[in-house]
Design a protein around this motif. Sequence first.
Motif, PDB file in Angstrom:
ATOM      1  N   TYR A  21     -60.632  45.539   4.717  1.00  0.00           N
ATOM      2  CA  TYR A  21     -61.351  44.679   3.786  1.00  0.00           C
ATOM      3  C   TYR A  21     -62.584  45.373   3.224  1.00  0.00           C
ATOM      4  O   TYR A  21     -63.310  46.068   3.953  1.00  0.00           O
ATOM      5  N   ASP A  22     -62.840  45.158   1.934  1.00  0.00           N
ATOM      6  CA  ASP A  22     -64.049  45.692   1.309  1.00  0.00           C
ATOM      7  C   ASP A  22     -65.070  44.586   1.059  1.00  0.00           C
ATOM      8  O   ASP A  22     -65.997  44.739   0.273  1.00  0.00           O
ATOM      9  N   TRP A  23     -64.913  43.465   1.763  1.00  0.00           N
ATOM     10  CA  TRP A  23     -65.845  42.337   1.626  1.00  0.00           C
ATOM     11  C   TRP A  23     -67.136  42.620   2.407  1.00  0.00           C
ATOM     12  O   TRP A  23     -67.090  42.858   3.616  1.00  0.00           O
ATOM     13  N   VAL A 126     -56.479  30.208  12.791  1.00  0.00           N
ATOM     14  CA  VAL A 126     -55.195  30.060  12.101  1.00  0.00           C
ATOM     15  C   VAL A 126     -55.401  30.092  10.589  1.00  0.00           C
ATOM     16  O   VAL A 126     -56.281  29.422  10.052  1.00  0.00           O
ATOM     17  N   LEU A 127     -54.574  30.879   9.897  1.00  0.00           N
ATOM     18  CA  LEU A 127     -54.635  30.984   8.444  1.00  0.00           C
ATOM     19  C   LEU A 127     -53.564  30.112   7.807  1.00  0.00           C
ATOM     20  O   LEU A 127     -52.446  30.011   8.329  1.00  0.00           O
ATOM     21  N   PRO A 128     -53.834  29.493   6.657  1.00  0.00           N
ATOM     22  CA  PRO A 128     -52.819  28.719   5.948  1.00  0.00           C
ATOM     23  C   PRO A 128     -51.743  29.631   5.370  1.00  0.00           C
ATOM     24  O   PRO A 128     -51.924  30.844   5.274  1.00  0.00           O
ATOM     25  N   GLN A 129     -50.636  29.034   4.960  1.00  0.00           N
ATOM     26  CA  GLN A 129     -49.515  29.815   4.448  1.00  0.00           C
ATOM     27  C   GLN A 129     -49.756  30.342   3.033  1.00  0.00           C
ATOM     28  O   GLN A 129     -49.337  31.442   2.695  1.00  0.00           O
ATOM     29  N   ALA A 130     -50.403  29.567   2.192  1.00  0.00           N
ATOM     30  CA  ALA A 130     -50.626  29.974   0.798  1.00  0.00           C
ATOM     31  C   ALA A 130     -51.492  31.231   0.751  1.00  0.00           C
ATOM     32  O   ALA A 130     -52.509  31.320   1.446  1.00  0.00           O
ATOM     33  N   VAL A 131     -51.102  32.191  -0.097  1.00  0.00           N
ATOM     34  CA  VAL A 131     -51.785  33.480  -0.151  1.00  0.00           C
ATOM     35  C   VAL A 131     -53.253  33.328  -0.519  1.00  0.00           C
ATOM     36  O   VAL A 131     -54.142  33.885   0.139  1.00  0.00           O
ATOM     37  N   THR A 132     -53.547  32.546  -1.560  1.00  0.00           N
ATOM     38  CA  THR A 132     -54.933  32.391  -2.007  1.00  0.00           C
ATOM     39  C   THR A 132     -55.781  31.729  -0.937  1.00  0.00           C
ATOM     40  O   THR A 132     -56.894  32.169  -0.626  1.00  0.00           O
ATOM     41  N   SER A 133     -55.252  30.661  -0.345  1.00  0.00           N
ATOM     42  CA  SER A 133     -55.983  29.962   0.717  1.00  0.00           C
ATOM     43  C   SER A 133     -56.159  30.857   1.945  1.00  0.00           C
ATOM     44  O   SER A 133     -57.203  30.825   2.600  1.00  0.00           O
ATOM     45  N   ALA A 134     -55.132  31.639   2.256  1.00  0.00           N
ATOM     46  CA  ALA A 134     -55.208  32.538   3.403  1.00  0.00           C
ATOM     47  C   ALA A 134     -56.293  33.580   3.200  1.00  0.00           C
ATOM     48  O   ALA A 134     -57.019  33.941   4.139  1.00  0.00           O
ATOM     49  N   GLU A 135     -56.426  34.070   1.974  1.00  0.00           N
ATOM     50  CA  GLU A 135     -57.459  35.059   1.672  1.00  0.00           C
ATOM     51  C   GLU A 135     -58.849  34.480   1.918  1.00  0.00           C
ATOM     52  O   GLU A 135     -59.711  35.110   2.534  1.00  0.00           O
ATOM     53  N   GLN A 136     -59.070  33.263   1.446  1.00  0.00           N
ATOM     54  CA  GLN A 136     -60.366  32.619   1.636  1.00  0.00           C
ATOM     55  C   GLN A 136     -60.632  32.351   3.110  1.00  0.00           C
ATOM     56  O   GLN A 136     -61.744  32.569   3.606  1.00  0.00           O
ATOM     57  N   GLY A 230     -54.804  40.193   7.433  1.00  0.00           N
ATOM     58  CA  GLY A 230     -54.892  40.355   8.870  1.00  0.00           C
ATOM     59  C   GLY A 230     -56.325  40.205   9.346  1.00  0.00           C
ATOM     60  O   GLY A 230     -57.192  39.745   8.611  1.00  0.00           O
ATOM     61  N   MET A 231     -56.585  40.602  10.576  1.00  0.00           N
ATOM     62  CA  MET A 231     -57.939  40.497  11.102  1.00  0.00           C
ATOM     63  C   MET A 231     -58.872  41.533  10.470  1.00  0.00           C
ATOM     64  O   MET A 231     -60.036  41.251  10.217  1.00  0.00           O
ATOM     65  N   CYS A 232     -58.359  42.738  10.235  1.00  0.00           N
ATOM     66  CA  CYS A 232     -59.215  43.829   9.768  1.00  0.00           C
ATOM     67  C   CYS A 232     -59.048  44.153   8.294  1.00  0.00           C
ATOM     68  O   CYS A 232     -59.859  44.881   7.730  1.00  0.00           O
ATOM     69  N   GLY A 233     -57.978  43.655   7.670  1.00  0.00           N
ATOM     70  CA  GLY A 233     -57.744  43.982   6.277  1.00  0.00           C
ATOM     71  C   GLY A 233     -56.397  43.478   5.804  1.00  0.00           C
ATOM     72  O   GLY A 233     -55.723  42.711   6.495  1.00  0.00           O
ATOM     73  N   HIS A 234     -56.017  43.911   4.617  1.00  0.00           N
ATOM     74  CA  HIS A 234     -54.699  43.582   4.080  1.00  0.00           C
ATOM     75  C   HIS A 234     -53.696  44.582   4.653  1.00  0.00           C
ATOM     76  O   HIS A 234     -53.964  45.783   4.695  1.00  0.00           O
ATOM     77  N   LEU A 235     -52.560  44.091   5.075  1.00  0.00           N
ATOM     78  CA  LEU A 235     -51.642  44.993   5.761  1.00  0.00           C
ATOM     79  C   LEU A 235     -50.182  44.683   5.493  1.00  0.00           C
ATOM     80  O   LEU A 235     -49.806  43.582   5.103  1.00  0.00           O
ATOM     81  N   ARG A 236     -49.394  45.725   5.713  1.00  0.00           N
ATOM     82  CA  ARG A 236     -47.933  45.624   5.769  1.00  0.00           C
ATOM     83  C   ARG A 236     -47.506  46.089   7.154  1.00  0.00           C
ATOM     84  O   ARG A 236     -47.950  47.124   7.630  1.00  0.00           O
ATOM     85  N   VAL A 237     -46.653  45.309   7.777  1.00  0.00           N
ATOM     86  CA  VAL A 237     -46.155  45.644   9.109  1.00  0.00           C
ATOM     87  C   VAL A 237     -44.670  45.958   9.003  1.00  0.00           C
ATOM     88  O   VAL A 237     -43.907  45.161   8.468  1.00  0.00           O
ATOM     89  N   TRP A 238     -44.273  47.105   9.500  1.00  0.00           N
ATOM     90  CA  TRP A 238     -42.856  47.447   9.462  1.00  0.00           C
ATOM     91  C   TRP A 238     -42.050  46.475  10.326  1.00  0.00           C
ATOM     92  O   TRP A 238     -42.456  46.119  11.440  1.00  0.00           O
ATOM     93  N   ASP A 239     -40.925  46.051   9.797  1.00  0.00           N
ATOM     94  CA  ASP A 239     -40.090  45.059  10.468  1.00  0.00           C
ATOM     95  C   ASP A 239     -39.205  45.744  11.503  1.00  0.00           C
ATOM     96  O   ASP A 239     -38.048  46.050  11.244  1.00  0.00           O
ATOM     97  N   LEU A 240     -39.745  45.956  12.690  1.00  0.00           N
ATOM     98  CA  LEU A 240     -38.991  46.647  13.740  1.00  0.00           C
ATOM     99  C   LEU A 240     -37.867  45.782  14.310  1.00  0.00           C
ATOM    100  O   LEU A 240     -36.868  46.299  14.788  1.00  0.00           O
ATOM    101  N   ASP A 241     -38.044  44.462  14.256  1.00  0.00           N
ATOM    102  CA  ASP A 241     -36.978  43.585  14.737  1.00  0.00           C
ATOM    103  C   ASP A 241     -35.758  43.653  13.824  1.00  0.00           C
ATOM    104  O   ASP A 241     -34.653  43.366  14.238  1.00  0.00           O
ATOM    105  N   GLY A 242     -35.991  44.023  12.551  1.00  0.00           N
ATOM    106  CA  GLY A 242     -34.870  44.144  11.614  1.00  0.00           C
ATOM    107  C   GLY A 242     -34.391  45.574  11.459  1.00  0.00           C
ATOM    108  O   GLY A 242     -33.681  45.889  10.481  1.00  0.00           O
ATOM    109  N   ALA A 243     -34.762  46.454  12.389  1.00  0.00           N
ATOM    110  CA  ALA A 243     -34.345  47.855  12.306  1.00  0.00           C
ATOM    111  C   ALA A 243     -32.822  47.966  12.358  1.00  0.00           C
ATOM    112  O   ALA A 243     -32.141  47.145  12.950  1.00  0.00           O
ATOM    113  N   ARG A 244     -32.304  49.012  11.719  1.00  0.00           N
ATOM    114  CA  ARG A 244     -30.848  49.193  11.654  1.00  0.00           C
ATOM    115  C   ARG A 244     -30.520  50.682  11.715  1.00  0.00           C
ATOM    116  O   ARG A 244     -31.351  51.528  11.396  1.00  0.00           O
TER     117      ARG A 244
END
Length: 247
Positions: A21-23, A126-136, A230-244
């Motif tokens: 985050y750059d906030w 807990v964060l809400p599901q909506a992206v804008t609300s989650a950001e706030q 996320g807690m520290c910033g915006h993130l992408r998490v690799w989907d290891l449960d969906g690995a193939r």
Amino acid sequence: MRSPRVPGFPGGTAVSHLRVYDWPAADGLAGGSPHLHTASAEGYVVLRGEGSLETLSGAGFQRTPLRPGSLLWFTPGTVHRLVNDSGDLEILVVMQNAGLPESGDAVLTYPEEVLADPDAYRRATVLPQAVTSAEQAARKRRDLAVEGYLELRARVRQEGPGALEGLYGAATELVGEKAAGWRHHVDQGPVHQARTTVRHLEALAEGDGKHLAESAVYTADSPSGPLRSGMCGHLRVWDLDGARRAD
């Protein structure tokens, strides 16, 4: 649940790409939400930008510079706060015990009255599901964690690492009822992989290399769509449960 035919990522770890985050926070520093992990270690490889990692641990208060190529890791109980000096700090995060931190292993450094009230802690986290609300909500959560962190940091500087005892006690209370249910993450991840390696070593010592014929390449997708807050910033998490298997 991951297919038994697909082995987990090496070490039973999880991997994510984090844009810190750059906030700006109350003390003028931009960055993430200070927190600790109760059972998992965490590692960073800095990909881009500059900043620092502030930590409170058995070693007291420390500030570790971050720049491209930096590699560092820390153990459970280390309060950590990522500070984004350049505005473009990006990190590859390697998290021990894939799935366990997402189950509640992390505890944020809220003020004492919030940490002492499980319901208040849950509402703040807990964060809400909506992206804008989650950001706030993520920014509000970060600010509350920084508020408690700055108070705690001042105490650690004055009193030493012993000032962390209250936080550790509160963290233990918050995760206590959930901890027994986390065992499967460890058993199915690092413990299973370690036992598999032991079997391979025993087989090789006996001249048996049949497991080598089972060699294969596996891939996992990073989720599409907007980055998650996320807690520290915006993130992408690799989907290891969906690995193939890459056939």
